[in-house]
Structures are given as C-alpha cells and as structure tokens.
Design an enzyme around this catalytic site. Structure first.
Site: not given
Length: 415
Positions: A29, A32-33, A109
């Site tokens: 993840h 991906e950022h 997040e």
C-alpha cells in the site's frame, strides 16, 4: 464497446498485502502511494495534470491479492494513459524525502481507520479470521512495520511486486485492439520478470475480538469460512448471501430491522480469495440490543442453511445478481476491472453469458449445500466494537451457530 467516446484502462497486478511477511506489512500500500509522488520524467503534479489535461482521471487501489491502476479518459488518450501507468509501475522515482513524508501520510490514514468504528471493526474481524497470516494483517500495515521502509528496500519490493508476468492490461470502451496490443508491447512487454514472493495457503482460524469504546452504537461483524474464487460452489454462495442480507428484501433486513427494529444497518457479504474465503454479516445496533441482534443473525443464517430458500427468494436473488451482472457490463470501468481480475485468477475473462448461466443454474439444494458446509465447520470470527454492554454479542453469535442453548426470546420467533 461501440458507440462510446471514452475508455477505461485497468492495469492489475497479482500482488498485494497477502505477499508481505510481518516485517513488510503495509509496504504494498505504501508503494502504491509512493509511485504517484514521481515516475519517469513526471513529478507528482505532472502525473495528474497530464491525465486531467486530456479530461481523464486516475486512481489506484491495493488489496490483499491484487493492486490495480485505473484511468478513465476520452478516446485518443490511450497512448498517454499506457505510458503514465507504465512509468508508475516500472519507473517510479521513490525519492527518500517523499518516502519519509508518505509514511507520515499513511500513519494518518491508519489513525483515521481506527477512528472510524465501522471500518476498524472489519479489521478486527479479519485479524481473527486469519490470525497469524498476511490475510489477517491490515492492508495499511502499522507505523512500526513501515518504519524500516527506505529507498533501497522499497525499490527491491517494487521489483518483486510489480512484475510484468503477473500483470494484466485491460481496456474497455472506445479502444482499437491493434493500437492497444502495440502499446502494451511497447510499455509493458520489455520489462524483466522477477520471482514471485511465496504465499502461504489461507487458513480460516476464527476467534473473538472485542474493543470497548465510548460511542453511541455497537458495530458488529460475524464471519464464517467461505469459498475460494475458483470454487464451483461460489455462484450458490453469492445467491445465499443475497438472500441472507443482500438488500431490503433480504432475511436479515426484514427480520432484524423491519420486524424487530434491532438495527438501522444490517447486511451480508462474501469475500472470495484465490484459495479460500469468508461469508460475513455487518450490523450496527444499540449496545443493549446487540446480543439479541447477534442471535437473530445466527438463527437466520442457520434457517437458510437448513431449510434452503423459498422459490420466491431464489427467483428474486437470481434476478438481482443477473441484473447487476449486465449493468456492470454496460460500464467500461467495471468491465475492464472484472476482466483483469478474472484473467489473473482463471487465465482468461469469463463471459457474462457464462456467469449468468452459472447463477441461473443454481437450485435450492445447491444453496443448502453451501450453507450447511459453512455452518458445519463450527468456525466463526467475530468482532464487537462499541459500548461494553455489547461485548457478549460475538460469543452469542458463535454459540447460537454451534447449536448451544440460546436464551428464550427472539430466536423462538423465527420461522
């Protein structure tokens, strides 16, 4: 898709959080950022401006088994879209300063997910369902697991995760096949493959999680082991789930919400993975009524598993799933995403005609078989987040599902 002036591009990778060991939890993840912070000759702003200058939009998502990059744009923008996604997955800058900054963003997040009860309760249930496995860890990871991710480590992880032999490029809408194939060869066909990380088999373990918090409503998740994406019983499970809690006509909605007023929100879902899966129920309720709601959910599930659906329920569920299938077929984004996922799982897309036929072929005995199979295992993963008074709801669901004596009251009023 004739008559359209737009297209949807999906580049899907067979790789995500499930490929991570505990020390790398959340790295997929994070990666991906990071690729959106700079790739090829583009900075972070250039990436979105080039797409939006053509009237398009770009997004990405990381799951347990797949990572996908998606672009919607006008006809004629496919060369740009293919180049941008190729740069993102193969040539990200991975600037050390941006890595530090983005780890802070992901930490926010993670905190936001914790602060959102109807998000965090699903993480709690997932952790119990697949305890000690990558499937049981949050896709976001943790602040501690992200801390060691520096440029060298993330660069190595990118090479292992975004390997071209585990990618599918899917385009639907206004697209020319010859142009697409040439662009795919140019932007995706020349990259070197890398060995795939080892993935351990999924094992549904089950367990109970409770988290007392001073909020108004209790958030409840009850899960059972389900079926894998390749299991021939999956169409029957999809129908079972729809009848149990798929909409306003479902058993859970009518029994728990309409007849008893136990919950404002209650629904069922199923999550198939490559080699396993789960069936789940989510509900929100007043804490003092959470145990009663849990018992009603378990009893409705057992009743459907033992007696099967009525003819009207089965017919309605087939109509709902069939309509949803053909509606998604009319969306370029849905079609591209579905075809990409199916190619990664089955080796080729499954035609909508075949999918519809499999749904329509199911009968009441098929639904009974999958329902009894799930219940017979006696495994549950439950999570309760909210006031302390709701704490026993998970145990009540598990006990009722296993056939333990249940309190008098709501259960006796079921069919």
């Amino acid at each position: 898709m004739p008559g359209l002036r737009t297209f949807a591009l999906t580049v899907a990778v067979r790789g995500g959080a499930r490929m991570e060991d505990e020390a790398r939890s959340g790295w997929s993840h994070l990666l991906e950022h990071l690729v959106f912070k700079g790739a090829g000759d583009m900075g972070a702003r250039d990436i979105v401006e080039r797409i939006e200058a053509e009237g398009g939009s770009i997004n990405a998502a990381t799951g347990y088994e797949r990572t996908s990059f998606d672009i919607r744009a006008l006809h004629g923008s496919l060369p740009l879209a293919m180049q941008v996604v190729s740069d993102l997955v193969f040539r990200p800058t991975l600037d050390p300063v941006e890595i530090i900054r983005e780890k802070d963003v992901v930490a926010q997040e993670i905190a936001e997910a914790f602060d959102t009860p109807d998000d965090h309760v699903f993480e709690m249930a997932q952790t119990q369902a697949f305890a000690g496995q990558s499937l049981g860890r949050p896709i976001l990871g943790s602040v501690e697991s992200l801390a060691p991710a520096d440029r060298a480590a993330v660069t190595d992880w990118r090479a292992r995760l975004y390997s071209p032999d585990r990618m599918v490029v899917a385009v639907s809408g206004a697209v020319d096949e010859a142009e697409l194939l040439a662009l795919a060869e140019r932007w995706f066909g020349q990259e070197a493959a890398s060995p795939a990380p080892t993935i351990a088999p999924a094992v549904f373990v089950g367990g109970e999680a409770r988290l007392a918090r001073r909020i108004e409503q209790a958030n409840l998740v009850f899960q059972l082991p389900g079926l894998a994406a390749t299991d021939p019983g999956l169409p029957a499970l999809r129908l079972f789930t729809e009848i149990l809690g798929g909409g306003m006509a479902s058993r859970l909605f009518q029994s728990a919400r309409e007849d008893r007023g136990l919950a404002y929100a209650v629904d069922a879902y199923q999550e198939p993975y490559e080699d396993g899966g789960l069936l789940g129920i989510y509900a929100g309720a007043a804490a003092e009524r959470a145990v009663e709601l849990a018992e009603v959910c378990a009893a409705e599930l057992l009743d459907l598993a033992e007696k099967g659906p009525t003819e009207a329920e089965l017919s309605r569920a087939k109509a709902v799933l069939n309509a949803g299938l053909w509606m998604s077929d009319e969306s370029p984004a849905s079609r591209a995403g579905r075809n990409a996922a199916q190619t990664l799982i089955f080796g080729a897309p499954v035609s909508s005609e075949d999918s519809a036929a499999r749904i329509l072929d199911q009968d009441a005995d098929d639904l009974r078989a999958v329902g009894r199979g799930m219940a017979a295992r006696g495994l549950t993963s439950t999570a309760v987040l909210g006031p302390k008074a709701a704490g026993r709801a998970g145990a009540a669901f598990a006990a009722r599902l296993k056939g333990d004596d249940a309190p008098a009251g709501a259960l006796k009023r079921l069919r």
